[in-house]
Scaffold this motif. Structure first.
Motif, short mmCIF file in Angstrom:
data_model
loop_
_atom_site.label_atom_id
_atom_site.label_comp_id
_atom_site.label_asym_id
_atom_site.label_seq_id
_atom_site.Cartn_x
_atom_site.Cartn_y
_atom_site.Cartn_z
N ALA A 1 25.11 59.46 19.50
CA ALA A 1 23.85 58.79 19.19
C ALA A 1 22.70 59.80 19.17
O ALA A 1 21.77 59.68 18.37
N VAL A 2 22.79 60.80 20.04
CA VAL A 2 21.75 61.84 20.04
C VAL A 2 21.75 62.54 18.69
O VAL A 2 20.70 62.70 18.04
N PHE A 3 22.95 62.95 18.24
CA PHE A 3 23.03 63.63 16.95
C PHE A 3 22.61 62.70 15.81
O PHE A 3 21.95 63.11 14.87
N ALA A 4 23.00 61.43 15.94
CA ALA A 4 22.60 60.47 14.90
C ALA A 4 21.09 60.37 14.84
O ALA A 4 20.49 60.35 13.75
N PHE B 1 15.07 50.69 11.84
CA PHE B 1 13.82 50.57 11.08
C PHE B 1 12.62 50.29 11.97
O PHE B 1 11.52 50.76 11.70
N VAL B 2 12.85 49.54 13.04
CA VAL B 2 11.78 49.28 13.99
C VAL B 2 11.28 50.61 14.55
O VAL B 2 10.08 50.88 14.63
N HIS B 3 12.26 51.46 14.92
CA HIS B 3 11.90 52.76 15.51
C HIS B 3 11.25 53.69 14.48
O HIS B 3 10.29 54.37 14.78
N LEU B 4 11.82 53.67 13.27
CA LEU B 4 11.23 54.49 12.21
C LEU B 4 9.78 54.09 11.94
O LEU B 4 8.90 54.92 11.81
N ALA B 5 9.59 52.77 11.87
CA ALA B 5 8.25 52.27 11.58
C ALA B 5 7.28 52.72 12.67
O ALA B 5 6.15 53.15 12.39
N THR B 6 7.73 52.64 13.93
CA THR B 6 6.88 53.05 15.04
C THR B 6 6.49 54.52 14.91
O THR B 6 5.31 54.89 14.97
N THR B 7 7.51 55.35 14.69
CA THR B 7 7.23 56.79 14.58
C THR B 7 6.33 57.08 13.38
O THR B 7 5.42 57.90 13.44
N LEU B 8 6.60 56.34 12.29
CA LEU B 8 5.80 56.54 11.09
C LEU B 8 4.33 56.19 11.33
O LEU B 8 3.42 56.94 10.96
N ILE B 9 4.12 55.05 11.98
CA ILE B 9 2.74 54.62 12.26
C ILE B 9 2.05 55.63 13.15
O ILE B 9 0.90 56.02 12.91
N GLU B 10 2.78 56.08 14.18
CA GLU B 10 2.18 57.09 15.09
C GLU B 10 1.81 58.35 14.32
O GLU B 10 0.74 58.93 14.51
N THR B 11 2.73 58.76 13.43
CA THR B 11 2.48 59.98 12.66
C THR B 11 1.26 59.82 11.76
O THR B 11 0.37 60.67 11.73
N ILE B 12 1.22 58.69 11.05
CA ILE B 12 0.11 58.47 10.11
C ILE B 12 -1.22 58.40 10.86
O ILE B 12 -2.20 59.03 10.45
N LEU B 13 -1.23 57.64 11.96
CA LEU B 13 -2.48 57.53 12.72
C LEU B 13 -2.92 58.88 13.27
O LEU B 13 -4.08 59.27 13.16
N VAL C 1 6.92 62.42 18.06
CA VAL C 1 8.27 62.49 18.63
C VAL C 1 8.24 63.01 20.07
O VAL C 1 8.89 62.45 20.96
N VAL C 2 7.47 64.07 20.30
CA VAL C 2 7.37 64.61 21.66
C VAL C 2 6.78 63.55 22.60
O VAL C 2 7.25 63.36 23.71
N GLY C 3 5.77 62.84 22.09
CA GLY C 3 5.17 61.76 22.87
C GLY C 3 6.21 60.71 23.24
O GLY C 3 6.26 60.22 24.38
N GLU C 4 7.09 60.40 22.31
CA GLU C 4 8.13 59.41 22.57
C GLU C 4 9.14 59.91 23.60
O GLU C 4 9.61 59.15 24.45
N TYR C 5 9.44 61.19 23.53
CA TYR C 5 10.34 61.79 24.52
C TYR C 5 9.79 61.62 25.92
O TYR C 5 10.50 61.41 26.88
N LEU C 6 8.45 61.78 26.03
CA LEU C 6 7.83 61.78 27.35
C LEU C 6 7.75 60.39 27.96
O LEU C 6 7.46 60.25 29.13
N ARG D 1 9.78 52.59 22.14
CA ARG D 1 10.13 52.47 20.72
C ARG D 1 10.00 53.81 20.04
O ARG D 1 9.33 54.70 20.55
N GLY D 2 10.58 53.93 18.87
CA GLY D 2 10.45 55.16 18.10
C GLY D 2 11.75 55.96 18.11
O GLY D 2 12.63 55.74 18.95
N ILE D 3 11.84 56.89 17.13
CA ILE D 3 13.07 57.69 17.01
C ILE D 3 13.26 58.56 18.24
O ILE D 3 14.37 58.76 18.73
N GLY D 4 12.17 59.07 18.77
CA GLY D 4 12.24 59.88 19.98
C GLY D 4 12.83 59.06 21.13
O GLY D 4 13.65 59.56 21.90
N TYR D 5 12.42 57.80 21.20
CA TYR D 5 12.91 56.90 22.24
C TYR D 5 14.41 56.68 22.07
O TYR D 5 15.18 56.68 23.03
N LEU D 6 14.84 56.50 20.81
CA LEU D 6 16.24 56.28 20.49
C LEU D 6 17.08 57.43 21.03
O LEU D 6 18.13 57.24 21.65
#
Lengths: 281, 252
Positions: B220-223, B56-68, B194-199, B203-208
């Protein structure tokens, strides 16, 4: 109304009666090298219903846009109640041929658009808007969006939108041409009733001679374009109040129709031939 | 055509069948487990994340990034689109630059944003903004230029001054174009995040997913991908619901 000095002609007019609602004085409009209107002089008296009839594509709408102040004449001038028009004609309401309602506003909000521009308080504007929607027979459709209304209903909304501003002059550009015959007769009768109620000056443009005769005090015939100008005008002495469908059966109507059609025929043929040539070349 | 309920059941059955096929193919070694993981372990991983609350921490991060990214992108896109739409000279002047910027694959700006804005949220938002901006910008630009001349003339006849024209004709007209590209804009903001998190991120789903990848934990990658997909679907659903409320006065 005080006429400017040095214009005895105007002064005399102002002395005897009110200045005309609209006066085109030798108006010419060119678009590049194309002359749409040339040397047109037309007057619409205060409270008079004047129709302009002409063959299709003859620049009728151009004249109306000049009267509205949306288009500046290349030459000549247009005056409104004796004053030269500069910019948008604030005395006039314009009923367009095409749909001009804002698709993102409800019927009610469309009707009160002009009042909002005038900063009328919302509650007051909405109250007046509801009255007008009722007057044009659209009770219970306040919250509908234009695309949820039929073509005839949209025209009614547009009519209410224009008339709620209480303009002294109404400019109408073939407003009912897209409607079916029955709806059209209804709208024409409603228009006459509204006009009789508080005599506005109307400049009504149509290509339908019958419509022009049944509605108007005066019918002006335009020549075929380019370089459109009035070639004849007829006073329609049919008694009022009129019913637009019944008045068409009267002998006087038929007689007038015959006379005006005789005057128009040549121009219509000219326009037709020109179109044929265009197609051929 | 079967009814709606039956169709949903069939769609779910297809999903289950795909998982079973995956499971079987891995079990009988047609698909190497090292590359394809084990669907049971993948689901296990997802549940672990949910139960531990870690995801949820990661989801929230990605969500906030997306919304902003979405909101800021919309704001600048609308502003620039309005400005250029109303000013033909500026539009003509900037035309080649806009074309160039639009042609450029803008994800390549990611590393620069990391340098400029660091590993935190800002660099992801910036990437999302650049992606959303162009979608919105072009729609608004088009929308402003194609405002019906009759509606404009009508508003002027009803007495609108310049700022009233802007508020009651140009902006609503442009917004209807923005709304029609809402799905695309939200999608772009999401890709940016997500791409930003990859780079590079913490935190974030990309980070996960990045984390799992670096330890060769393919399950875990597939998850992560699974969570990402479900999240994207929910996001899209939200947009659809928002659209129903926002798009008024337009058929369909």
């Amino acid at each position: 109304m005080i006429a400017p000095l040095g214009k005895p002609d105007d002064a005399a007019k102002a002395g005897t009666s009110k200045a005309p609602a609209l006066a085109f004085d030798q108006v010419t409009v060119r678009f590049g090298s194309y002359t749409a209107v040339s040397n047109a002089s037309i007057t619409v008296g205060d409270g008079e219903f004047v129709s302009i009839v002409g063959p299709t594509g003859c620049g009728k709408s151009t004249l109306l846009n000049v009267a509205a102040g949306l288009l500046e004449p290349t030459e000549g001038e247009i005056s409104v109640y004796g004053k030269e028009l500069d910019g948008i004609n604030r005395q006039a309401g314009y009923l367009f041929q095409a749909d001009a309602l804002m698709p993102w506003r409800t019927a009610l909000n469309n009707v009160i658009t002009g009042l909002q521009y005038r900063n009328v308080p919302v509650r007051e504007a909405e109250e007046l808007g509801r009255k007008w929607l009722a007057r044009v027979g659209l009770n219970g459709h306040h919250e509908r969006f234009p695309h949820q209304l039929s073509g005839g209903m949209r025209k009614r909304v547009a009519l209410a939108q224009t008339l709620i501003m209480d303009p002294k002059i109404i400019l109408m550009d073939e407003p009912f041409s897209a409607l079916d015959v029955q709806t059209r007769v209804l709208m024409e009768n409603e228009l006459l009733a509204l006009w009789m109620a508080d005599k506005k000056s109307v400049l009504f443009i149509t290509h339908d001679l019958e419509e022009a005769i049944s509605l108007s005090d005066r019918v002006i015939i335009l020549s075929a374009g380019p370089g459109t100008h009035p070639i004849a005008e007829f006073v329609i002495d049919l008694p009022r109040p009129r019913d637009v469908s019944e008045v068409r059966m009267t002998p006087r109507f038929v007689e007038l129709h015959h006379q005006i059609w005789e005057a128009m025929r040549e121009e219509v043929l000219k326009a037709y031939e020109r179109n044929q040539q265009k197609l051929a070349s | 055509m079967p009814g709606r309920g039956t169709m949903v059941l069939m769609q779910l059955a297809l999903l289950v069948a795909l998982f079973v096929a995956w499971f079987v193919l891995v079990k009988i070694n047609i698909l190497p487990i090292f590359f394809f993981g084990d669907p049971v372990l993948v689901l296990q991983q997802v549940f672990d994340w949910i139960i531990s609350g870690e995801v949820f921490v990661h989801l929230a991060t990605t969500l906030i990034e997306t919304i902003l990214g979405f909101l800021i992108g919309i704001f600048f896109g609308v502003a620039a689109g309005m400005w250029l739409g109303l000013s033909p000279i500026a539009a003509a002047l900037l035309d080649p630059y806009i074309k160039a910027l639009n042609a450029m694959p803008r994800v390549v700006l990611g590393p620069i944003f990391v340098v400029w804005f660091g590993l935190g949220i800002a660099s992801k938002v910036a990437l999302g903004v650049t992606l959303v901006f162009f979608v919105v910008f072009f729609n608004v630009f088009q929308g402003v230029r194609e405002v019906s001349p009759v509606i404009l003339a009508n508003a002027r006849m009803l007495g609108a001054n310049r700022s009233q024209l802007l508020r009651t004709v140009y902006i609503p007209s442009a917004m209807s174009w923005v709304f029609s590209s809402l799905h695309m804009s939200v999608g772009m903001a999401f890709v940016g995040a997500v791409v930003g998190e990859y780079l590079g991120s913490s935190r974030g789903i990309g980070y996960l997913i990045l984390q799992a990848e670096s330890t060769f934990d393919v399950n875990a990658v597939f998850a992560g991908i699974l969570v990402l997909t479900v999240f994207a679907l929910l996001l899209d659903l939200t947009v659809t619901l928002a659209e129903r409320r926002l798009i008024v006065g337009r058929p369909n």
